[in-house]
Motif scaffolding. Structure first.
Motif, PDB file in Angstrom:
ATOM      1  N   LEU A 256       0.822  -1.202   0.000  1.00 32.96           N
ATOM      2  CA  LEU A 256       0.000   0.000   0.000  1.00 32.96           C
ATOM      3  C   LEU A 256       0.861   1.260   0.000  1.00 32.96           C
ATOM      4  N   THR A 257       1.950   1.231   0.746  1.00 35.20           N
ATOM      5  CA  THR A 257       2.816   2.409   0.811  1.00 35.20           C
ATOM      6  C   THR A 257       3.527   2.646  -0.516  1.00 35.20           C
ATOM      7  N   CYS A 258       4.021   1.569  -1.125  1.00 33.16           N
ATOM      8  CA  CYS A 258       4.667   1.707  -2.441  1.00 33.16           C
ATOM      9  C   CYS A 258       3.669   2.218  -3.475  1.00 33.16           C
ATOM     10  N   ASN A 259       2.434   1.728  -3.401  1.00 35.64           N
ATOM     11  CA  ASN A 259       1.401   2.169  -4.338  1.00 35.64           C
ATOM     12  C   ASN A 259       1.101   3.657  -4.141  1.00 35.64           C
ATOM     13  N   ALA A 260       1.040   4.084  -2.876  1.00 32.19           N
ATOM     14  CA  ALA A 260       0.780   5.493  -2.582  1.00 32.19           C
ATOM     15  C   ALA A 260       1.912   6.378  -3.092  1.00 32.19           C
ATOM     16  N   LEU A 300     -10.791  -1.857  -9.279  1.00 32.79           N
ATOM     17  CA  LEU A 300      -9.544  -1.529  -8.595  1.00 32.79           C
ATOM     18  C   LEU A 300      -8.693  -2.754  -8.281  1.00 32.79           C
ATOM     19  N   TYR A 301      -9.336  -3.875  -7.946  1.00 33.49           N
ATOM     20  CA  TYR A 301      -8.596  -5.048  -7.489  1.00 33.49           C
ATOM     21  C   TYR A 301      -8.483  -6.141  -8.551  1.00 33.49           C
ATOM     22  N   GLN A 302      -8.816  -5.819  -9.788  1.00 32.34           N
ATOM     23  CA  GLN A 302      -8.654  -6.810 -10.838  1.00 32.34           C
ATOM     24  C   GLN A 302      -7.173  -6.987 -11.146  1.00 32.34           C
ATOM     25  N   PRO A 303      -6.659  -8.224 -11.118  1.00 30.38           N
ATOM     26  CA  PRO A 303      -5.221  -8.439 -11.316  1.00 30.38           C
ATOM     27  C   PRO A 303      -4.710  -7.939 -12.659  1.00 30.38           C
ATOM     28  N   PHE A 304      -5.517  -8.053 -13.731  1.00 29.26           N
ATOM     29  CA  PHE A 304      -5.085  -7.619 -15.059  1.00 29.26           C
ATOM     30  C   PHE A 304      -6.205  -6.805 -15.687  1.00 29.26           C
ATOM     31  N   ARG A 305      -5.906  -5.570 -16.035  1.00 26.80           N
ATOM     32  CA  ARG A 305      -6.912  -4.716 -16.634  1.00 26.80           C
ATOM     33  C   ARG A 305      -6.240  -3.574 -17.379  1.00 26.80           C
ATOM     34  N   THR A 318      -1.593  -3.638 -14.141  1.00 24.42           N
ATOM     35  CA  THR A 318      -1.876  -5.026 -13.796  1.00 24.42           C
ATOM     36  C   THR A 318      -2.725  -5.146 -12.544  1.00 24.42           C
ATOM     37  N   GLY A 319      -2.612  -4.190 -11.631  1.00 18.16           N
ATOM     38  CA  GLY A 319      -3.385  -4.270 -10.401  1.00 18.16           C
ATOM     39  C   GLY A 319      -2.931  -5.358  -9.460  1.00 18.16           C
ATOM     40  N   LEU A 320      -1.773  -5.958  -9.741  1.00 11.81           N
ATOM     41  CA  LEU A 320      -1.321  -7.084  -8.916  1.00 11.81           C
ATOM     42  C   LEU A 320      -1.056  -6.661  -7.474  1.00 11.81           C
ATOM     43  N   GLY A 321      -0.463  -5.463  -7.280  1.00 13.92           N
ATOM     44  CA  GLY A 321      -0.127  -5.029  -5.927  1.00 13.92           C
ATOM     45  C   GLY A 321      -1.346  -4.952  -5.031  1.00 13.92           C
ATOM     46  N   LEU A 322      -2.397  -4.297  -5.507  1.00 18.84           N
ATOM     47  CA  LEU A 322      -3.621  -4.173  -4.712  1.00 18.84           C
ATOM     48  C   LEU A 322      -4.357  -5.498  -4.603  1.00 18.84           C
ATOM     49  N   ALA A 323      -4.328  -6.296  -5.665  1.00 18.08           N
ATOM     50  CA  ALA A 323      -4.992  -7.601  -5.613  1.00 18.08           C
ATOM     51  C   ALA A 323      -4.346  -8.489  -4.558  1.00 18.08           C
ATOM     52  N   ILE A 324      -3.011  -8.495  -4.522  1.00 22.91           N
ATOM     53  CA  ILE A 324      -2.287  -9.289  -3.525  1.00 22.91           C
ATOM     54  C   ILE A 324      -2.565  -8.756  -2.125  1.00 22.91           C
ATOM     55  N   THR A 325      -2.555  -7.413  -1.985  1.00 23.27           N
ATOM     56  CA  THR A 325      -2.810  -6.814  -0.675  1.00 23.27           C
ATOM     57  C   THR A 325      -4.195  -7.174  -0.169  1.00 23.27           C
ATOM     58  N   ARG A 326      -5.179  -7.133  -1.050  1.00 20.85           N
ATOM     59  CA  ARG A 326      -6.544  -7.477  -0.647  1.00 20.85           C
ATOM     60  C   ARG A 326      -6.624  -8.918  -0.162  1.00 20.85           C
ATOM     61  N   LYS A 327      -5.923  -9.823  -0.831  1.00 19.53           N
ATOM     62  CA  LYS A 327      -5.914 -11.227  -0.403  1.00 19.53           C
ATOM     63  C   LYS A 327      -5.211 -11.389   0.947  1.00 19.53           C
ATOM     64  N   THR A 343      -9.361  16.224  -4.144  1.00 17.59           N
ATOM     65  CA  THR A 343      -8.706  17.356  -3.478  1.00 17.59           C
ATOM     66  C   THR A 343      -7.801  16.938  -2.326  1.00 17.59           C
ATOM     67  N   TRP A 344      -7.942  15.722  -1.838  1.00 18.36           N
ATOM     68  CA  TRP A 344      -7.137  15.338  -0.670  1.00 18.36           C
ATOM     69  C   TRP A 344      -6.384  14.026  -0.826  1.00 18.36           C
ATOM     70  N   GLY A 345      -6.654  13.225  -1.849  1.00 14.94           N
ATOM     71  CA  GLY A 345      -5.876  12.017  -2.074  1.00 14.94           C
ATOM     72  C   GLY A 345      -6.659  10.744  -1.862  1.00 14.94           C
ATOM     73  N   THR A 346      -5.957   9.702  -1.420  1.00 16.22           N
ATOM     74  CA  THR A 346      -6.559   8.376  -1.270  1.00 16.22           C
ATOM     75  C   THR A 346      -6.109   7.767   0.053  1.00 16.22           C
ATOM     76  N   ARG A 347      -7.023   7.026   0.670  1.00 15.22           N
ATOM     77  CA  ARG A 347      -6.721   6.362   1.947  1.00 15.22           C
ATOM     78  C   ARG A 347      -7.207   4.926   1.877  1.00 15.22           C
ATOM     79  N   PHE A 348      -6.281   3.970   2.025  1.00 15.04           N
ATOM     80  CA  PHE A 348      -6.608   2.551   2.151  1.00 15.04           C
ATOM     81  C   PHE A 348      -6.497   2.170   3.623  1.00 15.04           C
ATOM     82  N   SER A 349      -7.439   1.370   4.112  1.00 16.50           N
ATOM     83  CA  SER A 349      -7.399   0.995   5.524  1.00 16.50           C
ATOM     84  C   SER A 349      -8.005  -0.388   5.731  1.00 16.50           C
ATOM     85  N   PHE A 350      -7.657  -1.001   6.839  1.00 18.21           N
ATOM     86  CA  PHE A 350      -8.260  -2.267   7.247  1.00 18.21           C
ATOM     87  C   PHE A 350      -8.079  -2.409   8.757  1.00 18.21           C
ATOM     88  N   GLU A 351      -9.011  -3.123   9.355  1.00 20.36           N
ATOM     89  CA  GLU A 351      -9.001  -3.297  10.805  1.00 20.36           C
ATOM     90  C   GLU A 351      -8.924  -4.799  11.109  1.00 20.36           C
TER      91      GLU A 351
END
Length: 360
Positions: A256-260, A300-305, A318-327, A343-351
């Motif tokens: 997620l950090t590399c993607n950001a 967003l999470y499709q491995p190839f698009r 390819t979406g591989l980074g986010l697809a792997i992260t989601r898994k 105007t402010w960017g993107t935030r990915f989160s999980f609990e």
């Protein structure tokens, strides 16, 4: 130049002929084959022409002569027996040069060596190569067994990370057509390059984590952030100890950090961990980029698009980074959430549930 290994004796020529007619060349100590002698002398001259330091030429000459003798006598161990301090890398390089010169000499003057004799000679060279290579493997194994062996692993892994990151960036840039239009076959080929580099990058991260017992995500992404002039902010939780999956968690945050960082041109990237209660902790990565196109969120999470992404920029091809992260997040029993705005960017989160350890 005379290349004479210590203790080498000139053997008697074999009975019944040698399978070649000797070219005119000054004999090499202990070597009965004029073909090998001529090839070794061409290798030596080639190295001299490259401007090698005279002090280094002595060991090169000794190793080269030992290799020539080992091939000629079909005694693969001659190299390590006659030159005890020879570098395996140097031996392998000189052997490859000798092999190339033997083939070149045969191609330009095939009358000097019959085909069966040539095959025998190449077989002898291959056996010498097999004798040299295990020494290199043992040397590496010895270094890894030393007290600083783990530092060597980390050093090699870090050296691999920069070119792998470059391959990821460049292949994605090409795949997105930023350097010119590409066809469908080229797009698939670039996707394979990207996925292979991503897999190798994962192995590198695993090696560092295993060697260092877990390296901070901040340390891993700092070179990328510095290169783009960005700042990485950390909001760590309170200093407690939790039970969880450190490798999977580190990999998810790293992706997620590399993607950001990849999609942020100005500002910062923030990595936060906030305790929601005694059990649950929320992890979040936020950037100050231009946000994700709402039309791209459902893919967003499709491995190839192939799709246009963050407000005029092409999102991951390819979406591989986010697809792997989601898994990874799903495997830890959570769901990856995304919030985005132009105007402010993107935030990915999980609990996830991370129960504290019981004090002993």
């Amino acid at each position: 130049m005379t290349m004479r290994p210590v203790g080498a004796r000139r053997p008697e020529p074999p009975e019944g002929g040698t399978g070649y007619s000797a070219p005119s060349v000054e004999p090499l100590a202990g070597v009965s084959s004029p073909v090998i002698t001529a090839a070794a002398r061409r290798v030596a001259q080639r190295i001299r022409d490259d401007g090698i330091d005279p002090a280094d030429m002595d060991i090169v000459a000794a190793v080269l002569a030992a290799i020539a003798l080992a091939v000629d006598q079909e005694r693969p161990r001659y190299v390590t027996e006659l030159v005890h301090r020879a570098s395996p890398a140097l031996g392998a390089r000189l052997l490859e040069l000798l092999r190339a010169e033997v083939i070149r000499g045969w191609a330009t003057g095939p009358g000097h060596l019959t085909p069966p004799a040539m095959l025998t000679l190449l077989g002898a060279i291959e056996r010498v190569r097999e004798a040299i290579e295990p020494d290199s493997a043992r040397q590496l194994g010895s270094r890894l067994a030393e007290p600083g062996g783990l530092d060597l692993v980390v050093e090699i892994a870090h050296d691999l990370r920069s070119p792998l990151t470059s391959i990821l960036f460049l292949s994605e840039t090409l795949q997105n057509g930023q350097s010119g239009e590409i066809n469908q076959i080229q797009r698939r080929q670039l996707a394979l390059i990207y996925s292979a580099a991503l897999g190798l990058s994962g192995l590198v991260s695993n090696a560092i984590e295993l060697a260092r017992g877990g390296e901070a995500v901040q340390d891993m992404v700092r070179p990328m952030a510095e290169e783009k002039g960005l700042t990485v902010h950390l909001r760590p939780p309170t200093g407690d100890v939790r039970i969880g999956h450190p490798v999977a968690l580190s990999r998810a945050l790293l992706n997620l950090t590399c993607n950001a960082l990849k999609f942020t041109e100005h500002g910062f990237v923030e990595v936060a961990a906030v305790a929601k209660d005694d059990i649950h902790v929320e992890f979040a990565v936020r950037d100050t980029g231009s946000g994700i196109d709402p039309q791209a969120l459902n893919r967003l999470y499709q491995p190839f698009r192939r799709s246009r992404g963050r407000m005029g920029f092409t999102f991951s091809g390819t979406g591989l980074g986010l697809a792997i992260t989601r898994k990874l997040v799903s495997a830890m029993g959570a769901e990856l959430q995304v919030e985005t705005g132009p105007t402010w960017g993107t935030r990915f989160s999980f609990e996830i549930a991370l129960p504290p350890t019981t004090p002993t």
